[in-house]
Every structure is written in C-alpha cells, then in structure tokens.
Design an enzyme around this catalytic site. Structure first.
Site, PDB file in Angstrom:
ATOM      1  N   HIS A 302      -0.707  84.450   4.747  1.00  0.00           N
ATOM      2  CA  HIS A 302      -2.170  84.351   4.830  1.00  0.00           C
ATOM      3  C   HIS A 302      -2.577  83.370   5.927  1.00  0.00           C
ATOM      4  O   HIS A 302      -3.398  83.694   6.792  1.00  0.00           O
ATOM      5  CB  HIS A 302      -2.710  83.896   3.468  1.00  0.00           C
ATOM      6  CG  HIS A 302      -4.169  83.612   3.425  1.00  0.00           C
ATOM      7  ND1 HIS A 302      -5.049  84.335   2.649  1.00  0.00           N
ATOM      8  CD2 HIS A 302      -4.938  82.671   4.048  1.00  0.00           C
ATOM      9  CE1 HIS A 302      -6.273  83.857   2.798  1.00  0.00           C
ATOM     10  NE2 HIS A 302      -6.228  82.839   3.658  1.00  0.00           N
ATOM     11  N   GLU A 303      -1.997  82.172   5.877  1.00  0.00           N
ATOM     12  CA  GLU A 303      -2.402  81.136   6.830  1.00  0.00           C
ATOM     13  C   GLU A 303      -1.944  81.452   8.247  1.00  0.00           C
ATOM     14  O   GLU A 303      -2.697  81.235   9.207  1.00  0.00           O
ATOM     15  CB  GLU A 303      -1.867  79.779   6.373  1.00  0.00           C
ATOM     16  CG  GLU A 303      -2.392  79.307   5.025  1.00  0.00           C
ATOM     17  CD  GLU A 303      -3.910  79.253   4.955  1.00  0.00           C
ATOM     18  OE1 GLU A 303      -4.567  79.108   6.006  1.00  0.00           O
ATOM     19  OE2 GLU A 303      -4.451  79.365   3.845  1.00  0.00           O
ATOM     20  N   HIS A 306      -4.229  83.633  10.287  1.00  0.00           N
ATOM     21  CA  HIS A 306      -5.471  83.048  10.805  1.00  0.00           C
ATOM     22  C   HIS A 306      -5.351  82.609  12.268  1.00  0.00           C
ATOM     23  O   HIS A 306      -6.352  82.626  13.001  1.00  0.00           O
ATOM     24  CB  HIS A 306      -5.872  81.826   9.983  1.00  0.00           C
ATOM     25  CG  HIS A 306      -6.623  82.136   8.728  1.00  0.00           C
ATOM     26  ND1 HIS A 306      -7.654  83.047   8.670  1.00  0.00           N
ATOM     27  CD2 HIS A 306      -6.500  81.632   7.471  1.00  0.00           C
ATOM     28  CE1 HIS A 306      -8.136  83.085   7.442  1.00  0.00           C
ATOM     29  NE2 HIS A 306      -7.450  82.256   6.693  1.00  0.00           N
ATOM     30  N   ASP A 315     -11.934  85.053   6.655  1.00  0.00           N
ATOM     31  CA  ASP A 315     -11.958  85.123   5.197  1.00  0.00           C
ATOM     32  C   ASP A 315     -13.276  85.752   4.756  1.00  0.00           C
ATOM     33  O   ASP A 315     -14.273  85.060   4.546  1.00  0.00           O
ATOM     34  CB  ASP A 315     -11.809  83.723   4.580  1.00  0.00           C
ATOM     35  CG  ASP A 315     -10.431  83.127   4.809  1.00  0.00           C
ATOM     36  OD1 ASP A 315      -9.442  83.814   4.508  1.00  0.00           O
ATOM     37  OD2 ASP A 315     -10.348  81.978   5.285  1.00  0.00           O
TER      38      ASP A 315
END
Length: 352
Positions: A302-303, A306, A315
């Site tokens: 997820h991170e 980014h 998000d």
C-alpha cells in the site's frame, strides 16, 4: 474479437455503473445533512518567512445531527490534505503525508448538532507546494463518504497572495541498522526489525504473484481484477500491470528505510510521496497479521504504491467495502487507490 467478448462478459459480471457515478452509500438510519464551510486567513498577503495556516469553520445547516470523521475535520485531528488550492488558476500539489488507516471506530467520529459549528486550523505551508509566488485560492473540500452522514457541503473559497518559499520537506529518517535492501530508524527494536523483515519477504511474494497474474493477460472472467479494479478495459489492465511491475522491482532492488517512531493506533503507516523509499509504521501495523487481509505485508505494498516514482496512488477509499465499491462505481479511481492495490496483492480470501 477476444477483447470484445471479454469486455462484454466482464461488463455483465460487474454491472454497468458509469465511472462518474458517486459511490453507493451504505444503509444508515441516520439522515444525511448539509454542512457549510468558511475559510479565513489572518491577512491578505504573506511573506516567504511566514507560516501559512488557514482557519476553517464547519457549520451544520441541517435540522438533525451530522457525524464526520475527526481526521477529515479541521483542527488537531486533521493530518492529511483537505484543501483545494490553486495558484493563479493552476492546481497546487499536496505534498503532505499519505496514511493507511484502520476502519473507522466510534471514537474516530465527531458529531455536530443542528446549528453547531466546529472551528480549527488547517496547515498550508509544509503540506502544499508554495514554492512560487502568486495569488492562491483556497477552499475546504469534503467529498461524501458512506460511513459519514454528510450529503453535501457549501464551501466558498478565499484568496490571498503568498510569496514563494523553498519547499519544506519532512525530516528524513536516519538509518539505524542497514542491510542490502532494508534499513531502520526511529528506534526499531530487534523484534520489530525481524517482524518487518518477515513482512517484506511476504510482500515480495505478493507482488511477484500479482505481477505474474497481470503479465499473463486477462482471462474470463478475471474476477480478481474486476473485484479490485472494476470493469475490464485494456488500458486499465495495462496500468495495473505497470504498477505491479514497478512495485515488484522496488521491493526487490530499492533501499527501504522503515521508521518505527509513530504510535498512532488508528494508523497502519504513512509516507511522503516525494520521499522514496521511507515508510513510517504506526501502532496498527504491529497488531496486523504478517499475511492476509490488511496485513503487514499488504501495508508495505500500500505505502510503496504511493511513491510518485512507483505508482503515485492516492487514498480515495479505505477498507474492503470502500475498495470494492470504488471498483464497481469508479474504476479509474480504483486503479489509483492504494487500498485496492493492497487487496489485489493480498487476495484474501483467494479470488481466481
């Protein structure tokens, strides 16, 4: 021919929701309400050496209570960008942190009674790109969410002149212990370092399997893809394929720095998009399983997604329900949503 048949089958499987349709709202017995927002500034012009902070007031204009998440309301709880800013007509980039949060808990909400107002500061400098001088127009934005009772918001803008200043970057974590691809900062204990190493190994496996799935090309009915990224389109599949190729490469070759200093129990982790490859883990990360849904391994994916140099995701929605709803109603945003990338990689429970 194959593409036409596949598109038709996946359209039938997923429904024909247009991409510009608002996400379906969850059943809620509480009526939806309307807020108004006002933004005030201390003066009409600010020099390069002055901090830029606006004051936002939200007022419940409804005849019934309205609830909203504290981290979307002005004040101390607001940690990410809620401002829509332009400079001389051009959009201004948000440069602050991007968070992976836990599913909202009762204590994460604030309720405004009819006519009640909530006022608090919202930072601009250090969170938005103020590197160039010009006339900045600022408004507070609050897109509707299914887990709030805010249906609409009236938010006029305010304008002021801001003198450009060097971009202020968050402090970089200083590596504490290093290896070929992983370093630590923020007082990571030996046990935490071992835990992160195991999560990284699992994340590598997740990314490899996801990249292979997408590299193999679409198959009927490609449920794993349509569940998390929506209606099949060749350009969407290609975008997801490119994202996971970069995530896989990053996990295999980049020097990651994981910081353990954040203790917020409502946050798994956060990053700054323009600071690869520094990941700040928080309280919820340590309570997550190593693999599976909302896992430590998935949080790392997820991170990483980014970072601007990886997939530059945002998000738009959190959690399984929010992510699947986004895929059904706004596939283009699902392809740009970090949680959708995480859940596609975790694939829990397994979807073919």
């Amino acid at each position: 021919m194959f593409g036409s048949v596949l598109s038709a089958l996946l359209l039938s499987a997923c429904g024909s929701h247009p991409e510009d349709e608002s996400p379906a709202r969850a059943e809620d017995t509480a009526p939806e309400g309307k807020l108004s927002a006002t933004v005030s500034v201390p003066k009409a012009a600010l020099a390069a050496g002055e901090e830029v902070t606006v004051r936002v007031t939200l007022t419940n204009d409804s005849s019934h209570p309205v609830k909203l998440l504290k981290w979307r309301a002005p004040g101390a709880g607001l940690m990410d960008g809620r401002l829509d800013i332009t400079r001389d007509g051009e959009p201004v980039a948000y440069t602050g942190a991007h968070y992976k949060r836990v599913a909202p808990r009762p204590q994460d909400y604030v309720t405004l009674e009819p006519g009640e107002s909530l006022t608090g500061p919202v930072a601009v400098s250090g969170v938005y790109d103020l590197s160039r001088s010009g006339t900045y127009r600022i408004r507070f934005e609050l897109p509707p969410r299914a887990d709030e009772t805010v249906a609409a918001m009236d938010a006029p803008e305010v304008s002021l002149f801001i003198e450009g200043r060097p971009e202020r970057r968050a402090s970089q974590p200083s590596p504490q212990v290093s290896s070929a691809s992983l370093a630590f900062s923020g007082g990571c204990t030996p046990a935490q370092q071992s835990t992160i190493g195991a999560a990284l190994s699992t994340a590598m496996n997740y990314a490899s399997v996801a990249a292979s799935y997408l590299s193999a090309g679409p198959t009927i009915p490609a449920l794993r893809y349509t569940t998390w990224f929506g209606l099949y389109r060749p350009n969407g599949w290609s975008l997801a394929k490119n994202h996971f190729a970069r995530i896989q490469t990053t996990l295999a070759t980049a020097s990651l720095v994981v910081d353990c200093s954040c203790a917020d129990s409502g946050v798994y982790a956060y990053v700054y998009k323009n600071q690869p490859y520094n990941i700040y883990t928080c309280g919820a990360f340590w309570n997550a399983p190593t693999r599976g849904s909302d896992s430590k391994a998935g949080t790392l994916i997820h991170e990483l997604s980014h970072f601007t140099v990886v997939a530059d995701t945002d998000d738009f929605a959190y959690g399984h329900t929010g992510a699947t709803t986004l895929a059904l109603t706004k596939p283009s945003q699902a392809l740009d949503n970090a949680d959708n990338h995480e859940y596609f990689a975790e694939n829990t429970p397994p979807i073919p």
